[in-house]
Design a protein around this motif. Structure first.
Motif, PDB file in Angstrom:
ATOM      1  N   PRO A  32     -27.796   0.933 -14.078  1.00  0.00           N
ATOM      2  CA  PRO A  32     -27.967  -0.215 -13.191  1.00  0.00           C
ATOM      3  C   PRO A  32     -28.029  -1.518 -13.967  1.00  0.00           C
ATOM      4  O   PRO A  32     -28.516  -1.562 -15.093  1.00  0.00           O
ATOM      5  CB  PRO A  32     -29.308   0.076 -12.500  1.00  0.00           C
ATOM      6  N   GLU A  33     -27.505  -2.573 -13.362  1.00  0.00           N
ATOM      7  CA  GLU A  33     -27.555  -3.878 -13.987  1.00  0.00           C
ATOM      8  C   GLU A  33     -29.020  -4.308 -14.137  1.00  0.00           C
ATOM      9  O   GLU A  33     -29.815  -4.177 -13.204  1.00  0.00           O
ATOM     10  CB  GLU A  33     -26.810  -4.903 -13.134  1.00  0.00           C
ATOM     11  N   PRO A  34     -29.390  -4.843 -15.320  1.00  0.00           N
ATOM     12  CA  PRO A  34     -30.762  -5.330 -15.469  1.00  0.00           C
ATOM     13  C   PRO A  34     -30.985  -6.547 -14.583  1.00  0.00           C
ATOM     14  O   PRO A  34     -30.061  -7.311 -14.304  1.00  0.00           O
ATOM     15  CB  PRO A  34     -30.838  -5.700 -16.960  1.00  0.00           C
ATOM     16  N   ALA A  35     -32.213  -6.710 -14.132  1.00  0.00           N
ATOM     17  CA  ALA A  35     -32.545  -7.861 -13.301  1.00  0.00           C
ATOM     18  C   ALA A  35     -32.394  -9.145 -14.108  1.00  0.00           C
ATOM     19  O   ALA A  35     -32.714  -9.197 -15.293  1.00  0.00           O
ATOM     20  CB  ALA A  35     -33.972  -7.720 -12.770  1.00  0.00           C
ATOM     21  N   LEU A  36     -31.875 -10.181 -13.451  1.00  0.00           N
ATOM     22  CA  LEU A  36     -31.751 -11.489 -14.082  1.00  0.00           C
ATOM     23  C   LEU A  36     -33.063 -12.237 -13.882  1.00  0.00           C
ATOM     24  O   LEU A  36     -33.631 -12.249 -12.787  1.00  0.00           O
ATOM     25  CB  LEU A  36     -30.598 -12.274 -13.455  1.00  0.00           C
ATOM     26  N   ARG A  37     -33.535 -12.897 -14.948  1.00  0.00           N
ATOM     27  CA  ARG A  37     -34.789 -13.647 -14.854  1.00  0.00           C
ATOM     28  C   ARG A  37     -34.584 -15.051 -15.387  1.00  0.00           C
ATOM     29  O   ARG A  37     -34.035 -15.250 -16.472  1.00  0.00           O
ATOM     30  CB  ARG A  37     -35.902 -12.940 -15.628  1.00  0.00           C
ATOM     31  N   ALA A  38     -35.038 -16.016 -14.611  1.00  0.00           N
ATOM     32  CA  ALA A  38     -34.973 -17.419 -15.010  1.00  0.00           C
ATOM     33  C   ALA A  38     -36.242 -18.082 -14.515  1.00  0.00           C
ATOM     34  O   ALA A  38     -36.377 -18.347 -13.314  1.00  0.00           O
ATOM     35  CB  ALA A  38     -33.738 -18.094 -14.424  1.00  0.00           C
ATOM     36  N   GLY A  39     -37.183 -18.319 -15.423  1.00  0.00           N
ATOM     37  CA  GLY A  39     -38.473 -18.849 -15.016  1.00  0.00           C
ATOM     38  C   GLY A  39     -39.143 -17.898 -14.050  1.00  0.00           C
ATOM     39  O   GLY A  39     -39.204 -16.689 -14.283  1.00  0.00           O
ATOM     40  N   PRO A  40     -39.617 -18.399 -12.911  1.00  0.00           N
ATOM     41  CA  PRO A  40     -40.286 -17.522 -11.939  1.00  0.00           C
ATOM     42  C   PRO A  40     -39.322 -16.763 -11.049  1.00  0.00           C
ATOM     43  O   PRO A  40     -39.747 -15.970 -10.220  1.00  0.00           O
ATOM     44  CB  PRO A  40     -41.108 -18.516 -11.107  1.00  0.00           C
ATOM     45  N   LEU A  41     -38.012 -16.994 -11.228  1.00  0.00           N
ATOM     46  CA  LEU A  41     -37.012 -16.338 -10.389  1.00  0.00           C
ATOM     47  C   LEU A  41     -36.593 -15.004 -10.990  1.00  0.00           C
ATOM     48  O   LEU A  41     -36.347 -14.905 -12.186  1.00  0.00           O
ATOM     49  CB  LEU A  41     -35.774 -17.217 -10.236  1.00  0.00           C
ATOM     50  N   THR A  42     -36.500 -13.990 -10.149  1.00  0.00           N
ATOM     51  CA  THR A  42     -35.971 -12.683 -10.538  1.00  0.00           C
ATOM     52  C   THR A  42     -34.891 -12.301  -9.551  1.00  0.00           C
ATOM     53  O   THR A  42     -35.141 -12.261  -8.343  1.00  0.00           O
ATOM     54  CB  THR A  42     -37.070 -11.607 -10.552  1.00  0.00           C
ATOM     55  N   ILE A  43     -33.683 -12.030 -10.065  1.00  0.00           N
ATOM     56  CA  ILE A  43     -32.561 -11.606  -9.227  1.00  0.00           C
ATOM     57  C   ILE A  43     -32.224 -10.178  -9.602  1.00  0.00           C
ATOM     58  O   ILE A  43     -31.693  -9.917 -10.686  1.00  0.00           O
ATOM     59  CB  ILE A  43     -31.336 -12.530  -9.388  1.00  0.00           C
ATOM     60  N   ASP A  44     -32.585  -9.244  -8.745  1.00  0.00           N
ATOM     61  CA  ASP A  44     -32.332  -7.819  -8.983  1.00  0.00           C
ATOM     62  C   ASP A  44     -30.994  -7.468  -8.359  1.00  0.00           C
ATOM     63  O   ASP A  44     -30.873  -7.338  -7.136  1.00  0.00           O
ATOM     64  CB  ASP A  44     -33.457  -6.978  -8.381  1.00  0.00           C
ATOM     65  N   GLN A  45     -29.966  -7.314  -9.217  1.00  0.00           N
ATOM     66  CA  GLN A  45     -28.611  -7.076  -8.701  1.00  0.00           C
ATOM     67  C   GLN A  45     -28.470  -5.697  -8.082  1.00  0.00           C
ATOM     68  O   GLN A  45     -27.719  -5.523  -7.123  1.00  0.00           O
ATOM     69  CB  GLN A  45     -27.602  -7.269  -9.836  1.00  0.00           C
ATOM     70  N   ALA A  46     -29.163  -4.695  -8.647  1.00  0.00           N
ATOM     71  CA  ALA A  46     -29.045  -3.339  -8.118  1.00  0.00           C
ATOM     72  C   ALA A  46     -29.632  -3.242  -6.710  1.00  0.00           C
ATOM     73  O   ALA A  46     -29.073  -2.585  -5.833  1.00  0.00           O
ATOM     74  CB  ALA A  46     -29.731  -2.347  -9.052  1.00  0.00           C
TER      75      ALA A  46
END
Length: 247
Positions: free
Chosen positions: A131-145
């Motif tokens: 699975p694609e790792p979650a993207l993190r930018a500051g307090p944002l987390t984008i879970d692609q899976a």
């Protein structure tokens, strides 16, 4: 290719021989001497391959194969059967029960290893993608899976377009994307979609992730250029200034 192989063989001499050849090729080996222990090892250790003797105490290899195939799909665990039974009907039975290969005893260790290599390569081809790792930018987390967006751990309800925009920006925090670049990512080259669509997505996302939409700190505007996800170390005053100038 280093793999974890369970060897279920009640003949300790043959089990030691197989272990030696496997370890020589860099594999991790677990040896068990009865069918019940084989089932426990498969369930607890999730190996990459099972080398299974057909005639074993407690639970024989046929029942082990039946149980494994009832619990795991064919591609999940390759099974290579070793048996003194060389009749065609015995070999067909083994394959029908879910074995991927069948070797009769006595066997050549070199041929056995060649078949093991073949099964491991085949298993690697059918392995599910990581699975694609979650993207993190500051307090944002984008879970692609999972197709989820969180800010400070709080789940945000996003449309498909909003998710893809955040995904694009979060892959390269700090990089500025023009409206045209974002639009191409979202909708390809559809000429009927305007850059105003990007601004609407940004406005809607800010309502969901920003404390103050007029002074955005996460999804910020770079005046005269486009949008970006701010770096953690970017001063908030600079972010807010850029956003207010663009508004």
């Amino acid at each position: 290719m280093c793999a974890h192989v369970v060897v279920a063989e009640d003949d300790e001499g043959q089990a030691a021989l197989i272990r030696r050849y496997l370890e020589r090729e860099g594999h991790q080996v677990t040896v068990v001497h009865d069918g019940r222990a084989a089932l426990e090892a498969v369930r607890e250790q999730t190996p990459d391959l099972l080398v299974l003797d057909w005639m074993m105490p407690r639970v024989d290899g046929m029942d082990v194969c039946r149980v494994i195939r009832s619990e795991l799909p064919l591609a999940a665990l390759p099974v290579l059967v070793l048996s003194a039974r060389s009749a065609e009907d015995d070999q067909l039975l083994g394959l029908d029960l879910g074995a991927d290969d069948y070797m009769t005893k006595p066997f050549s260790p070199r041929v056995l290893m060649a078949r093991i290599r073949s099964l491991l390569r085949r298993g690697a081809q059918h392995a599910p993608p990581e699975p694609e790792p979650a993207l993190r930018a500051g307090p944002l987390t984008i879970d692609q899976a999972r197709h989820e967006v969180r800010v400070h751990g709080r789940l945000i309800d996003c449309t498909a377009g909003e998710f893809r925009l955040l995904e694009l920006l979060a892959e390269r925090p700090g990089q500025v994307f023009t409206r045209a670049q974002i639009l191409t990512h979202l909708h390809g080259f559809d000429r009927h979609i305007t850059t105003r669509t990007v601004d609407m997505h940004v406005m809607n996302i800010r309502k969901k992730i920003e404390t103050d939409t007029r002074r955005a700190t996460y999804l910020v505007t770079v005046y005269g250029v486009g949008y970006k996800i701010a770096h953690d170390d970017e001063p908030s005053g600079r972010r807010e200034a850029r956003t207010s100038r663009a508004s």
